[in-house]
Design an enzyme around this catalytic site. Structure first.
Site, PDB file in Angstrom:
ATOM      1  N   LYS A 167      -0.532 -53.610   5.497  1.00 11.52           N
ATOM      2  CA  LYS A 167      -0.027 -52.422   4.798  1.00 11.52           C
ATOM      3  C   LYS A 167      -0.745 -51.166   5.295  1.00 11.52           C
ATOM      4  O   LYS A 167      -0.123 -50.122   5.510  1.00 11.52           O
ATOM      5  CB  LYS A 167      -0.209 -52.597   3.279  1.00 11.52           C
ATOM      6  N   GLN A 171      -3.780 -54.883  -4.664  1.00 13.81           N
ATOM      7  CA  GLN A 171      -3.337 -56.139  -4.059  1.00 13.81           C
ATOM      8  C   GLN A 171      -3.498 -57.266  -5.081  1.00 13.81           C
ATOM      9  O   GLN A 171      -4.548 -57.404  -5.695  1.00 13.81           O
ATOM     10  CB  GLN A 171      -4.159 -56.449  -2.799  1.00 13.81           C
ATOM     11  N   ASP A 178       3.941 -49.299  -6.051  1.00 21.05           N
ATOM     12  CA  ASP A 178       4.206 -50.730  -5.895  1.00 21.05           C
ATOM     13  C   ASP A 178       5.087 -51.256  -7.046  1.00 21.05           C
ATOM     14  O   ASP A 178       5.496 -52.414  -7.051  1.00 21.05           O
ATOM     15  CB  ASP A 178       2.869 -51.489  -5.867  1.00 21.05           C
TER      16      ASP A 178
END
Lengths: 292, 292
Positions: free
Chosen positions: B64, B108, B131
């Protein structure tokens, strides 16, 4: 003797008595409200907000306020003029959200078309959203987090539980996808491990979905949209529709001969909605007053 | 002449090329990121937060971050020790939420079992939740409100659009009901007028549901759970599963002979997830910097 045709009367569905269950819930709520008053010196308080004078809305609010009184919940009513703006309504709801003497807030809806209803709902603090209309409450329902449920879906779940309906692995078909009824009802059923299908106005073959459903939740507001002949034998039929003339979204007479359990209209889902509202108001008060 | 059996080669499904689409989206994102930098003097910034050193997570975050750099997005990385507590993580995420030089935040996940992941997610400000993991973002997706989508479901929708898949009135079966994949994917499909069924581990007869589906979204992480022979001829198959050995949730070889469109694994949904993350990061920057 010539052969005769014997008509065996089919077993009729058992009625799911929302009136009786709501009465039982209301009794428990009243006892808890009294306990709040005894321990804190003040009763739980629900603020009801009504914009304009739509006759149906006036009636609903009056019903809710009457039930509050019977349950020992203080009902504080704000009647706003029909010309109230979104900004004014938001400001009113924010003030109630910050008022420590108010434990729950109900905005009677639909509000007028000139008002941004979502903006109004979002002005209600999640901890006072006893009608379960905020985005926060929806997300909480969807993820099994602490929070208040939308009242009608919450009432439906209580009815299913009261009649020991097993949901895990069963096919549940929710007809309707509104923000306060269909969508949250589906999420609550999914949280209970049902396989959930959302049907709606664009669904290609509603009958095919209904025919496979172990549990049908009709929540769309179209008279007799669900045909009795489509109900799967032995299914559980929850009719959350309300249409003129006390007609639900389900062809009741037809479904009665096929379903195992069915909610009457009226006397099924309807009474449960208010029961959940009052129950959640007392829960909100208990939490805000440090009793729960 | 004796009759011969002629084997007509069946038409194979068209592959949905997530790698190519992601590249195109990334190109547009890079152009927008450059425009942000040109107009404000500073590039969009994504903060990535990693707890511990799980090898897969380390790899994902590195991917990412590399993509960020290529797109002209500043990547600020916080590597926290595995022993980080929920409180410490929440505090870190709150600080990033308040830092005006950070426009998007990625935690994450999964984080360690000792951390309350939901509490951590909720510490991310909705306007920086690029996200799409917060309850607020889920509710926004569910109700078609402004907000960021969960990246994988968002990527799935872009793939469906890129291949002109008509969703209105179609039967979509979502296999899996996780908070960041299955549930939001179903809500996004419902918002596009599909008739949506959520299947999951408790679903009684998964094959029966798949056989009726015009669109299948597999999002559960069980290798080849969806049998090729169950895919309806002409269906669209989206495989969002990721399992060891580059195996998806769908029996790809079997489905290839029945589906009309299918995502390969890898190279289907996967690349789209990061593309959406970067796209939303630039959108967040544009909004926070007053450019959108």
């Amino acid at each position: 003797m010539s052969p005769t045709t014997t008509t065996v009367p089919a077993q009729l569905a058992q009625l799911m008595d929302g009136t009786a269950l709501a009465r039982r819930v209301a009794g428990e709520t009243a006892a808890r409200a009294a306990e709040v008053a005894r321990r804190t010196g003040s009763a739980p308080c629900l603020a009801t907000v009504l914009v304009g004078e739509d006759p149906a809305s006036v009636t609903y609010v009056r019903m809710k306020r009457n039930r509050c009184t019977k349950a020992g919940i203080v009902s504080r009513h704000l009647a706003l003029p029909a010309a109230t703006t979104t900004e004014e309504l938001v400001s009113t709801l924010r003030a109630l959200s910050e008022d420590p003497t108010v434990h729950g807030i109900l905005l009677q809806h639909p509000v007028g078309d000139h008002i941004d209803e979502r903006a109004a709902f979002e002005a209600i603090a999640p901890e006072k959203d006893v009608d379960g209309v905020t985005l926060s409450s929806f997300a909480a329902m969807s993820f099994g987090r602490p929070g208040f449920v939308s009242c009608t879906p919450g009432g439906i779940m209580r009815l299913l539980d009261a009649y020991d309906v097993d949901l895990a692995g069963k096919r549940a078909v929710v007809v309707g996808r509104s923000a306060i009824l269909g969508k949250p009802a589906g999420m609550l059923l999914l949280a209970r491990d049902a396989t959930v299908t959302y049907c709606h106005s664009r669904t290609a073959d509603l009958s095919a979905h209904v025919r496979e459903a172990d549990v049908v939740v009709a929540a769309v507001g179209r008279p007799r949209l669900i045909r009795g002949e489509d109900v799967k034998p032995g299914a559980v039929v929850i009719d959350a529709g309300y249409n003129p003339g006390n007609v639900g979204d389900v062809d009741f007479d037809g479904a009665l001969h096929r379903a195992r359990l069915i909610t009457p209209v009226p006397g099924g889902v309807g009474p449960m909605t208010i029961a959940v509202l009052l129950d959640q108001t007392v829960t909100a008060a208990e939490r805000q007053l440090g009793l729960a």
